[in-house]
Scaffold this motif. Structure first.
Motif, PDB file in Angstrom:
ATOM      1  N   VAL A  10       0.803  -1.125   0.013  1.00 61.89           N
ATOM      2  CA  VAL A  10      -0.062  -0.069  -0.012  1.00 61.89           C
ATOM      3  C   VAL A  10       0.786   1.257   0.040  1.00 61.89           C
ATOM      4  O   VAL A  10       0.675   2.193  -0.706  1.00 61.89           O
ATOM      5  CB  VAL A  10      -0.900  -0.028   1.183  1.00 61.89           C
ATOM      6  CG1 VAL A  10      -1.748   1.317   1.469  1.00 61.89           C
ATOM      7  CG2 VAL A  10      -2.075  -1.256   1.186  1.00 61.89           C
ATOM      8  N   ARG A  12       3.547   1.485  -1.429  1.00 60.28           N
ATOM      9  CA  ARG A  12       4.712   1.420  -2.455  1.00 60.28           C
ATOM     10  C   ARG A  12       5.903   1.266  -2.091  1.00 60.28           C
ATOM     11  O   ARG A  12       6.894   1.587  -2.657  1.00 60.28           O
ATOM     12  CB  ARG A  12       4.328   2.607  -3.381  1.00 60.28           C
ATOM     13  CG  ARG A  12       2.779   2.954  -3.962  1.00 60.28           C
ATOM     14  CD  ARG A  12       2.700   1.764  -4.852  1.00 60.28           C
ATOM     15  NE  ARG A  12       1.244   1.929  -5.317  1.00 60.28           N
ATOM     16  CZ  ARG A  12       0.912   2.335  -6.664  1.00 60.28           C
ATOM     17  NH1 ARG A  12       1.857   2.456  -7.686  1.00 60.28           N
ATOM     18  NH2 ARG A  12      -0.228   2.633  -6.922  1.00 60.28           N
ATOM     19  N   VAL A  18      -0.243  -3.012  -9.927  1.00 61.17           N
ATOM     20  CA  VAL A  18      -1.534  -2.396  -9.428  1.00 61.17           C
ATOM     21  C   VAL A  18      -2.373  -2.356 -10.775  1.00 61.17           C
ATOM     22  O   VAL A  18      -2.294  -1.760 -11.509  1.00 61.17           O
ATOM     23  CB  VAL A  18      -1.084  -0.860  -8.983  1.00 61.17           C
ATOM     24  CG1 VAL A  18      -2.496  -0.231  -8.536  1.00 61.17           C
ATOM     25  CG2 VAL A  18      -0.234  -1.162  -7.633  1.00 61.17           C
ATOM     26  N   GLU A  21      -6.415   2.001  -7.856  1.00 66.00           N
ATOM     27  CA  GLU A  21      -6.021   2.607  -6.428  1.00 66.00           C
ATOM     28  C   GLU A  21      -7.114   3.701  -6.220  1.00 66.00           C
ATOM     29  O   GLU A  21      -7.107   4.362  -7.277  1.00 66.00           O
ATOM     30  CB  GLU A  21      -4.526   2.926  -6.482  1.00 66.00           C
ATOM     31  CG  GLU A  21      -4.273   3.557  -4.945  1.00 66.00           C
ATOM     32  CD  GLU A  21      -2.837   3.784  -4.883  1.00 66.00           C
ATOM     33  OE1 GLU A  21      -2.115   3.877  -5.786  1.00 66.00           O
ATOM     34  OE2 GLU A  21      -2.336   3.985  -3.585  1.00 66.00           O
ATOM     35  N   ASP A  22      -7.400   3.799  -5.000  1.00 69.49           N
ATOM     36  CA  ASP A  22      -8.229   4.993  -4.765  1.00 69.49           C
ATOM     37  C   ASP A  22      -7.667   5.334  -3.064  1.00 69.49           C
ATOM     38  O   ASP A  22      -6.850   4.564  -2.691  1.00 69.49           O
ATOM     39  CB  ASP A  22      -9.753   5.038  -4.653  1.00 69.49           C
ATOM     40  CG  ASP A  22     -10.336   4.007  -4.269  1.00 69.49           C
ATOM     41  OD1 ASP A  22      -9.824   3.406  -3.020  1.00 69.49           O
ATOM     42  OD2 ASP A  22     -11.432   3.666  -4.417  1.00 69.49           O
ATOM     43  N   ASN A  23      -8.638   6.210  -2.595  1.00 62.97           N
ATOM     44  CA  ASN A  23      -8.054   6.734  -0.922  1.00 62.97           C
ATOM     45  C   ASN A  23      -8.245   5.444   0.030  1.00 62.97           C
ATOM     46  O   ASN A  23      -7.905   5.564   0.986  1.00 62.97           O
ATOM     47  CB  ASN A  23      -8.785   7.980  -0.890  1.00 62.97           C
ATOM     48  CG  ASN A  23     -10.178   7.933  -0.612  1.00 62.97           C
ATOM     49  OD1 ASN A  23     -10.906   7.035  -1.559  1.00 62.97           O
ATOM     50  ND2 ASN A  23     -11.147   8.530   0.150  1.00 62.97           N
ATOM     51  N   VAL A  26      -6.349  -0.438  -2.621  1.00 64.92           N
ATOM     52  CA  VAL A  26      -5.561  -0.913  -3.604  1.00 64.92           C
ATOM     53  C   VAL A  26      -5.793  -2.236  -4.176  1.00 64.92           C
ATOM     54  O   VAL A  26      -5.986  -3.081  -3.313  1.00 64.92           O
ATOM     55  CB  VAL A  26      -3.850  -0.789  -3.536  1.00 64.92           C
ATOM     56  CG1 VAL A  26      -3.332  -1.522  -2.188  1.00 64.92           C
ATOM     57  CG2 VAL A  26      -2.998  -0.943  -4.689  1.00 64.92           C
ATOM     58  N   ILE A  28      -4.535  -5.313  -6.886  1.00 63.41           N
ATOM     59  CA  ILE A  28      -3.085  -5.843  -7.434  1.00 63.41           C
ATOM     60  C   ILE A  28      -3.358  -7.203  -7.921  1.00 63.41           C
ATOM     61  O   ILE A  28      -4.129  -8.086  -7.495  1.00 63.41           O
ATOM     62  CB  ILE A  28      -1.981  -5.760  -6.502  1.00 63.41           C
ATOM     63  CG1 ILE A  28      -2.078  -6.796  -5.384  1.00 63.41           C
ATOM     64  CG2 ILE A  28      -1.778  -4.534  -5.845  1.00 63.41           C
ATOM     65  CD1 ILE A  28      -1.016  -6.983  -4.598  1.00 63.41           C
ATOM     66  N   LYS A  44      -6.611  -0.259   2.567  1.00 60.64           N
ATOM     67  CA  LYS A  44      -5.187   0.590   2.873  1.00 60.64           C
ATOM     68  C   LYS A  44      -5.359   0.603   4.477  1.00 60.64           C
ATOM     69  O   LYS A  44      -4.061   0.558   5.041  1.00 60.64           O
ATOM     70  CB  LYS A  44      -5.343   2.168   2.347  1.00 60.64           C
ATOM     71  CG  LYS A  44      -5.109   2.206   0.834  1.00 60.64           C
ATOM     72  CD  LYS A  44      -5.066   3.619   0.275  1.00 60.64           C
ATOM     73  CE  LYS A  44      -4.511   3.454  -1.105  1.00 60.64           C
ATOM     74  NZ  LYS A  44      -4.292   4.799  -1.703  1.00 60.64           N
ATOM     75  N   THR A  67     -16.112  -2.151  -5.596  1.00 60.57           N
ATOM     76  CA  THR A  67     -14.969  -2.136  -6.717  1.00 60.57           C
ATOM     77  C   THR A  67     -14.888  -3.390  -7.208  1.00 60.57           C
ATOM     78  O   THR A  67     -14.434  -3.438  -8.432  1.00 60.57           O
ATOM     79  CB  THR A  67     -13.781  -1.414  -5.642  1.00 60.57           C
ATOM     80  OG1 THR A  67     -14.239  -0.336  -5.155  1.00 60.57           O
ATOM     81  CG2 THR A  67     -12.576  -1.301  -6.708  1.00 60.57           C
ATOM     82  N   HIS A  98      -7.800  -8.706   3.182  1.00 58.56           N
ATOM     83  CA  HIS A  98      -7.698  -8.643   1.442  1.00 58.56           C
ATOM     84  C   HIS A  98      -8.992  -9.543   1.025  1.00 58.56           C
ATOM     85  O   HIS A  98      -9.102 -10.750   1.589  1.00 58.56           O
ATOM     86  CB  HIS A  98      -6.440  -8.966   1.123  1.00 58.56           C
ATOM     87  CG  HIS A  98      -6.009 -10.296   1.251  1.00 58.56           C
ATOM     88  ND1 HIS A  98      -5.433 -10.518   2.751  1.00 58.56           N
ATOM     89  CD2 HIS A  98      -5.797 -11.554   0.755  1.00 58.56           C
ATOM     90  CE1 HIS A  98      -4.924 -11.779   2.674  1.00 58.56           C
ATOM     91  NE2 HIS A  98      -5.461 -12.527   1.441  1.00 58.56           N
TER      92      HIS A  98
END
Ligand code: AMP
Ligand code: ZN
Length: 112
Positions: A10, A12, A18, A21-23, A26, A28, A44, A67, A98
């Motif tokens: 998250v 990086r 990836v 990704e948003d706020n 993520v 992958i 995140k 999402t 996850h």
């Protein structure tokens, strides 16, 4: 969490492929895919597993499912699985919550 694999992805600090990704999360590609499409949706926020969520995570978990649905649509997946392994006996190996988005092949039921 400094020693958490997915927190490092998250942030990086570790490489990953990836997809989105948003706020809040993520998405992958899984490093060891179990299906032609195998995407991990990783919030995140560090939560060890689904057993650690609370009412304050309702929006996050709803956003994750919406999402996943959108990514599946964009990938033209008619059928797919959204899987959460919670706890060692259920197959969890990374202790940062996850969900697996799996598609592109036939799946068995009940799962192994
Ligand atoms: P689980 O066993 O449900 O905790 O799922 C963990 C998943 O993370 C497995 O499918 C692994 O293949 C995947 N994984 C582990 N390390 C990485 C990494 N560095 N990048 C992408 N996926 C990973
Ligand atoms: Zn973490």
């Amino acid at each position: 969490m400094a020693d958490c694999l997915f927190c490092r992805i998250v942030a990086r600090q570790l490489e990953a492929k990836v997809v989105f990704e948003d706020n809040k999360l993520v998405a992958i590609h899984d490093i060891n895919p179990a299906a032609p499409v195998h995407i991990l949706l990783i919030p995140k926020k560090h939560l060890g597993s689904l057993s650690e969520v609370s009412e304050e995570d309702v929006e996050l978990l709803g956003h994750l499912q919406v999402t996943a649905s959108r990514l599946a649509r964009e990938l033209n997946l008619e059928s797919y699985r959204l899987v959460n392994n919670c706890g060692v006996s259920a197959g969890q190996s990374v202790f940062h919550i996850h969900y697996h988005l799996l598609g592109g092949r036939n799946f068995q039921w009940p799962p192994g």
